[in-house]
Design an enzyme around this catalytic site. Structure first.
Site, PDB file in Angstrom:
ATOM      1  N   LYS A  64      32.730  33.625  36.630  1.00  0.00           N
ATOM      2  CA  LYS A  64      33.690  34.732  36.760  1.00  0.00           C
ATOM      3  C   LYS A  64      33.388  35.797  35.718  1.00  0.00           C
ATOM      4  O   LYS A  64      34.211  36.133  34.863  1.00  0.00           O
ATOM      5  CB  LYS A  64      35.135  34.245  36.674  1.00  0.00           C
ATOM      6  CG  LYS A  64      35.488  33.366  37.855  1.00  0.00           C
ATOM      7  CD  LYS A  64      36.973  33.173  38.050  1.00  0.00           C
ATOM      8  CE  LYS A  64      37.204  32.214  39.185  1.00  0.00           C
ATOM      9  NZ  LYS A  64      36.725  30.829  38.900  1.00  0.00           N
ATOM     10  N   LEU A  65      32.186  36.337  35.845  1.00  0.00           N
ATOM     11  CA  LEU A  65      31.719  37.319  34.869  1.00  0.00           C
ATOM     12  C   LEU A  65      32.632  38.538  34.864  1.00  0.00           C
ATOM     13  O   LEU A  65      33.094  38.988  35.920  1.00  0.00           O
ATOM     14  CB  LEU A  65      30.285  37.728  35.199  1.00  0.00           C
ATOM     15  CG  LEU A  65      29.251  36.596  35.157  1.00  0.00           C
ATOM     16  CD1 LEU A  65      27.886  37.102  35.628  1.00  0.00           C
ATOM     17  CD2 LEU A  65      29.151  36.000  33.760  1.00  0.00           C
ATOM     18  N   GLY A  69      27.655  45.711  32.481  1.00  0.00           N
ATOM     19  CA  GLY A  69      26.579  45.313  33.378  1.00  0.00           C
ATOM     20  C   GLY A  69      25.382  44.677  32.683  1.00  0.00           C
ATOM     21  O   GLY A  69      24.841  43.673  33.163  1.00  0.00           O
ATOM     22  N   GLY A 183      40.583  22.668  55.940  1.00  0.00           N
ATOM     23  CA  GLY A 183      40.525  23.302  57.262  1.00  0.00           C
ATOM     24  C   GLY A 183      41.405  24.527  57.391  1.00  0.00           C
ATOM     25  O   GLY A 183      41.099  25.427  58.174  1.00  0.00           O
TER      26      GLY A 183
END
Ligand code: BMP
Length: 226
Positions: A64-65, A69, A183
């Site tokens: 979960k960076l 950048g 499901g």
């Protein structure tokens, strides 16, 4: 259509060799694997390399960076060096100077980008869920492979699918330990259901996974025939 999340506890008595043995037994039941911070803290990048050599299925690195950048790109290079196939990042850091840079790096490395659109816990409604539509559109704009949306709240999956069309895969955690039934997420438009503790921490992980896979098949066949 199942992704096994391998999140060991600090007290985990299983070695990475034991995990690899489990992977060999359950590999045929799975679309792929998801590892995150607990896996890397417990088994390190060497452990991830061992997981890589035990399966040809996709391995999703769920860190979960949420950084600038350049730093997310360095992290991606570490993960690529041991054969991870995809990286999960938070959407809220935005595109410019963050996700656009990561996206370009991942392309260079041959890896997929998956963004968080919404989360399974209640607090997702406090901030993140106000931006679901923006996050899904951002994922489409960036050419991401997929988004994460909660099996615990299937109506959100449905709206994510409505916005994304066929442009994104939907990965849906929350099966088992967090209360969602196998499901259900797929019946609401998800592609993959993620399950972790209810398999990994059970007395018999292989049997637990077999049961979940059977339940998933049954629910899906029912919703597809109705
Ligand atoms: P479990 O089945 O043990 O609850 O595991 C769910 C996995 O999915 C964990 O690895 C968790 O980090 C991840 N996850 C989640 O539970 N909710 C989210 O909204 C997003 C996630 O990635």
């Amino acid at each position: 259509m199942l992704v096994l999340s391998i999140d060991p506890r600090p007290s985990e008595s299983r070695s990475i060799g034991d995990i690899v043995e489990l992977v060999r037994k359950v590999d045929g039941l799975l679309y792929g694997y998801k590892i995150g911070v607990p896996f890397l803290l417990k088994y390190g990048l060497e452990g991830l390399a061992k997981l890589r050599s035990s399966t040809s299925k996709p391995i999703i690195a769920d860190l979960k960076l949420a950084d600038i950048g350049d730093i997310m790109s360095i992290t991606a290079e570490f993960l690529a060096s041991v054969g991870a196939n995809a990286v999960i990042a938070h959407s809220f850091v935005g595109k410019r100077g963050a996700l656009d840079v990561l996206r370009d790096k991942l392309r260079e490395l041959g890896m997929d980008l998956i963004l968080v659109a919404s989360m399974t816990h209640q607090g997702s409604a406090e901030y993140i869920d106000n931006y679901i539509e923006d996050f899904v559109k951002l994922a489409l704009e960036l050419g991401a492979e997929g988004v994460v949306a909660p099996a615990t709240r299937p109506s959100i999956i449905k709206s994510v699918r409505d916005i994304a069309g066929n442009g994104l895969a939907i990965y849906s955690p929350g099966i088992g330990a967090q209360g969602a039934a196998p499901g259900t997420a797929i019946c609401h438009g998800a592609n993959y259901e993620i399950v972790g503790r209810s398999v990994l921490y059970s007395d018999n992980p292989v049997r637990s996974l077999l049961n979940i896979a059977a339940a998933q098949r049954e629910v899906i066949s029912r919703c597809r025939s109705s």
